[in-house]
Scaffold this motif. Structure first.
Motif, PDB file in Angstrom:
ATOM      1  N   ALA A   1       0.834  -1.195   0.000  1.00 13.31           N
ATOM      2  CA  ALA A   1       0.000   0.000   0.000  1.00 13.31           C
ATOM      3  C   ALA A   1       0.870   1.247   0.000  1.00 13.31           C
ATOM      4  O   ALA A   1       1.731   1.425   0.874  1.00 13.31           O
ATOM      5  CB  ALA A   1      -0.921   0.007   1.216  1.00 13.31           C
ATOM      6  N   SER A   2       0.688   2.083  -0.989  1.00 14.16           N
ATOM      7  CA  SER A   2       1.310   3.410  -1.055  1.00 14.16           C
ATOM      8  C   SER A   2       2.801   3.386  -0.746  1.00 14.16           C
ATOM      9  O   SER A   2       3.583   2.808  -1.488  1.00 14.16           O
ATOM     10  CB  SER A   2       0.558   4.359  -0.115  1.00 14.16           C
ATOM     11  OG  SER A   2       1.024   5.676  -0.242  1.00 14.16           O
ATOM     12  N   VAL A   3       3.211   4.002   0.357  1.00 15.23           N
ATOM     13  CA  VAL A   3       4.632   4.168   0.664  1.00 15.23           C
ATOM     14  C   VAL A   3       5.380   2.842   0.713  1.00 15.23           C
ATOM     15  O   VAL A   3       6.574   2.774   0.417  1.00 15.23           O
ATOM     16  CB  VAL A   3       4.807   4.928   2.002  1.00 15.23           C
ATOM     17  CG1 VAL A   3       4.233   4.139   3.174  1.00 15.23           C
ATOM     18  CG2 VAL A   3       6.262   5.276   2.259  1.00 15.23           C
TER      19      VAL A   3
ATOM     20  N   SER B   1       5.069   0.353  -1.272  1.00 12.86           N
ATOM     21  CA  SER B   1       5.523   0.044  -2.630  1.00 12.86           C
ATOM     22  C   SER B   1       6.846   0.733  -2.921  1.00 12.86           C
ATOM     23  O   SER B   1       7.761   0.134  -3.503  1.00 12.86           O
ATOM     24  CB  SER B   1       4.471   0.502  -3.658  1.00 12.86           C
ATOM     25  OG  SER B   1       3.360  -0.349  -3.674  1.00 12.86           O
TER      26      SER B   1
ATOM     27  N   ASP C   1      -3.345  -3.308  -0.705  1.00 13.17           N
ATOM     28  CA  ASP C   1      -4.016  -2.495   0.323  1.00 13.17           C
ATOM     29  C   ASP C   1      -3.347  -2.633   1.688  1.00 13.17           C
ATOM     30  O   ASP C   1      -3.790  -2.000   2.651  1.00 13.17           O
ATOM     31  CB  ASP C   1      -5.487  -2.927   0.458  1.00 13.17           C
ATOM     32  CG  ASP C   1      -6.264  -2.773  -0.828  1.00 13.17           C
ATOM     33  OD1 ASP C   1      -6.050  -1.757  -1.524  1.00 13.17           O
ATOM     34  OD2 ASP C   1      -7.069  -3.674  -1.149  1.00 13.17           O
TER      35      ASP C   1
ATOM     36  N   ASN D   1      -0.429  -2.471   4.673  1.00 15.95           N
ATOM     37  CA  ASN D   1       0.818  -1.925   5.189  1.00 15.95           C
ATOM     38  C   ASN D   1       1.548  -3.025   5.967  1.00 15.95           C
ATOM     39  O   ASN D   1       1.121  -4.192   5.968  1.00 15.95           O
ATOM     40  CB  ASN D   1       0.559  -0.684   6.051  1.00 15.95           C
ATOM     41  CG  ASN D   1      -0.305  -0.987   7.281  1.00 15.95           C
ATOM     42  OD1 ASN D   1      -0.404  -2.120   7.743  1.00 15.95           O
ATOM     43  ND2 ASN D   1      -0.936   0.042   7.812  1.00 15.95           N
TER      44      ASN D   1
ATOM     45  N   GLU E   1       5.287  10.157  -0.214  1.00 17.40           N
ATOM     46  CA  GLU E   1       3.858   9.845  -0.303  1.00 17.40           C
ATOM     47  C   GLU E   1       3.426   9.704  -1.762  1.00 17.40           C
ATOM     48  O   GLU E   1       2.761   8.732  -2.133  1.00 17.40           O
ATOM     49  CB  GLU E   1       3.043  10.929   0.391  1.00 17.40           C
ATOM     50  CG  GLU E   1       1.556  10.664   0.393  1.00 17.40           C
ATOM     51  CD  GLU E   1       0.769  11.664   1.223  1.00 17.40           C
ATOM     52  OE1 GLU E   1      -0.424  11.399   1.468  1.00 17.40           O
ATOM     53  OE2 GLU E   1       1.337  12.697   1.619  1.00 17.40           O
ATOM     54  N   HIS E   2       3.817  10.670  -2.590  1.00 18.81           N
ATOM     55  CA  HIS E   2       3.395  10.652  -3.992  1.00 18.81           C
ATOM     56  C   HIS E   2       4.041   9.502  -4.759  1.00 18.81           C
ATOM     57  O   HIS E   2       3.382   8.811  -5.542  1.00 18.81           O
ATOM     58  CB  HIS E   2       3.757  11.988  -4.644  1.00 18.81           C
ATOM     59  CG  HIS E   2       3.296  12.120  -6.065  1.00 18.81           C
ATOM     60  ND1 HIS E   2       2.010  11.828  -6.470  1.00 18.81           N
ATOM     61  CD2 HIS E   2       3.967  12.515  -7.184  1.00 18.81           C
ATOM     62  CE1 HIS E   2       1.892  12.039  -7.767  1.00 18.81           C
ATOM     63  NE2 HIS E   2       3.062  12.442  -8.232  1.00 18.81           N
TER      64      HIS E   2
ATOM     65  N   GLY F   1       5.068   6.620  -3.616  1.00 17.16           N
ATOM     66  CA  GLY F   1       4.430   5.363  -3.250  1.00 17.16           C
ATOM     67  C   GLY F   1       3.107   5.162  -3.965  1.00 17.16           C
ATOM     68  O   GLY F   1       2.784   4.063  -4.427  1.00 17.16           O
ATOM     69  N   GLN F   2       2.339   6.241  -4.085  1.00 18.61           N
ATOM     70  CA  GLN F   2       1.061   6.150  -4.788  1.00 18.61           C
ATOM     71  C   GLN F   2       1.265   5.822  -6.266  1.00 18.61           C
ATOM     72  O   GLN F   2       0.503   5.040  -6.848  1.00 18.61           O
ATOM     73  CB  GLN F   2       0.306   7.467  -4.631  1.00 18.61           C
ATOM     74  CG  GLN F   2      -0.160   7.739  -3.210  1.00 18.61           C
ATOM     75  CD  GLN F   2      -0.652   9.163  -3.011  1.00 18.61           C
ATOM     76  OE1 GLN F   2      -0.454  10.037  -3.873  1.00 18.61           O
ATOM     77  NE2 GLN F   2      -1.277   9.416  -1.869  1.00 18.61           N
TER      78      GLN F   2
ATOM     79  N   GLU G   1       2.275   2.088  -6.566  1.00 19.73           N
ATOM     80  CA  GLU G   1       1.088   1.271  -6.316  1.00 19.73           C
ATOM     81  C   GLU G   1       0.163   1.296  -7.532  1.00 19.73           C
ATOM     82  O   GLU G   1      -0.379   0.263  -7.946  1.00 19.73           O
ATOM     83  CB  GLU G   1       0.346   1.773  -5.084  1.00 19.73           C
ATOM     84  CG  GLU G   1      -0.908   0.967  -4.778  1.00 19.73           C
ATOM     85  CD  GLU G   1      -1.800   1.609  -3.736  1.00 19.73           C
ATOM     86  OE1 GLU G   1      -3.033   1.520  -3.911  1.00 19.73           O
ATOM     87  OE2 GLU G   1      -1.279   2.192  -2.767  1.00 19.73           O
ATOM     88  N   SER G   2      -0.030   2.469  -8.127  1.00 20.83           N
ATOM     89  CA  SER G   2      -0.883   2.588  -9.308  1.00 20.83           C
ATOM     90  C   SER G   2      -0.343   1.744 -10.461  1.00 20.83           C
ATOM     91  O   SER G   2      -1.107   1.072 -11.169  1.00 20.83           O
ATOM     92  CB  SER G   2      -0.977   4.059  -9.719  1.00 20.83           C
ATOM     93  OG  SER G   2      -1.790   4.208 -10.863  1.00 20.83           O
TER      94      SER G   2
END
Length: 374
Positions: A149-151, A153, A202, A204, A340-341, A343-344, A347-348
């Protein structure tokens, strides 16, 4: 202010009676925030409300630029050799150190020993072996696992890049990553996902450990921030930990170090009292006691203590080589926005919503711009 986990809260609360014995005029009350808050909530805001803050080292650049943490001298924090791996070095920037390491962690492997016994395989030493294990697990109706999830990744991407011998840049003035190595790292992540359920995107680190304990499905995860408390005997199915599998060869190097440090807010109304607790928290005996209350101390003495190691199912001895060879991620002012960005974005990509070429271009652009945004 600390973060919500028995690994984080219990050791600090349990330390207070011993601290009050030698400092009867000082009292401390701990409050906890979520893991997501720990990862992203601005420490500058916390420093307006709290005297003592448990934090992550990527905040160091922002703290150094804005001056909202006190610098700690060697009489409080000790030497690099007092702590495992680069734990202390992560909190040092521009000649100043801003936190006492109280918790040590990096990405390591975790597995269910009962399920690995069914697969009749030892923990993999390379990512190629991880993928081979995934094929064996698939035939047995089992899964591999990871938290992306996010970060998380981005942290796995960082770890693989360093393990491939091409670590990502730590300054926005440098190119973010080597293209061929990045392509290989992403390929390994996608290949791993083929042996995992989709919901790992999803998860962490905490959710990953909880699912491996709760469900008799997940045999092995190659890279997650270690929570040694999930190896304790009171878990439904205690987990076991192993060195990070090498991305390029059987060598557990390049894991992105995490852990936590104890910092003092610059606004603190009782800085001498706060320094007294920081000095107490840095002591070997205090951190040995942390480990007896579900903690994951950074002091080298805790990693050498056989009884403590046994309490955590051999976690410390099994993963020390990974910690000693770990990599320090960026810490410059402005990095947290990229973390933050970035990681997003990864993940995407792993969800199939962003192609590899577009991902790498967006990562490079965001990284280069992040320093100017501080």
């Amino acid at each position: 202010m600390t973060w919500q986990s028995r690994r984080a809260v219990d050791p600090l609360v349990a330390s207070l009676p011993a601290f009050r014995t030698t400092h009867p005029g000082i009292d401390i009350e701990w409050t906890a925030r979520s893991l997501a808050g720990f990862e992203f909530e601005p420490v500058e805001q916390l420093a307006r409300r709290y005297d003592l803050i448990i934090l992550d080292h990527p905040f160091m650049g922002d703290a150094a630029r804005k001056g909202y943490l006190l610098s700690l001298d060697e009489a409080i924090i000790g030497k690099d050799s007092d702590y495992v791996g680069p734990s202390l070095a992560t909190y040092r920037l521009d000649g100043h150190t801003y936190a006492v390491p109280v918790d040590a962690a990096c990405q390591v492997a975790v597995f269910r020993p009962d399920l690995m016994q069914r697969l009749d395989r030892p923990p993999p030493r390379t990512w190629r072996e991880v993928l081979a294990l995934g094929q064996v697990a698939e035939r047995q109706g089992l899964k591999l696992a990871i938290g992306l999830a996010s970060v998380h990744s981005l942290m796995t991407f960082f770890t693989l890049m360093a393990g491939l011998g091409q670590p990502c840049a730590t300054s926005p003035d440098e190119p973010f990553c080597d293209g061929p190595a990045a392509s290989e790292a992403l390929s390994l992540m996608r290949a791993l996902l083929s042996f995992c359920p989709a919901q790992v995107l999803d998860w962490n680190s905490i959710k990953l450990h909880e699912m491996m304990v709760a469900e008799d499905l997940f045999a092995y995860c190659p890279a997650v921030y270690c929570y040694a408390t999930y190896a304790e005997a009171d878990q439904r199915k205690p987990l076991r930990f192993a060195d990070l599998p090498g991305a390029a060869r059987p060598s557990p190097t390049g894991s992105t170090i995490g852990g936590t440090g104890l910092a003092i807010a610059a606004h603190c109304s009782s800085p001498d009292a706060a320094r007294a607790y920081a000095r107490f928290a840095a002591r070997a005996q205090t951190q040995l006691d942390f480990a007896r209350h579900h903690g994951q101390p950074a002091r080298i003495e805790a990693f050498a203590d056989v009884a403590i190691d046994q309490t955590f199912g051999g976690c410390f001895s099994a993963t020390r080589a990974t910690l000693e060879g770990s990599w320090i991620r960026p810490r410059y002012a402005g990095y947290l926005g990229f973390q933050e960005h970035g990681g997003q974005l990864i993940e995407s990509h792993l969800r199939g919503d962003l192609g590899e070429a577009a991902l790498l271009e967006k990562l490079r652009t965001a990284f280069a711009a992040s320093g100017a945004s501080a």
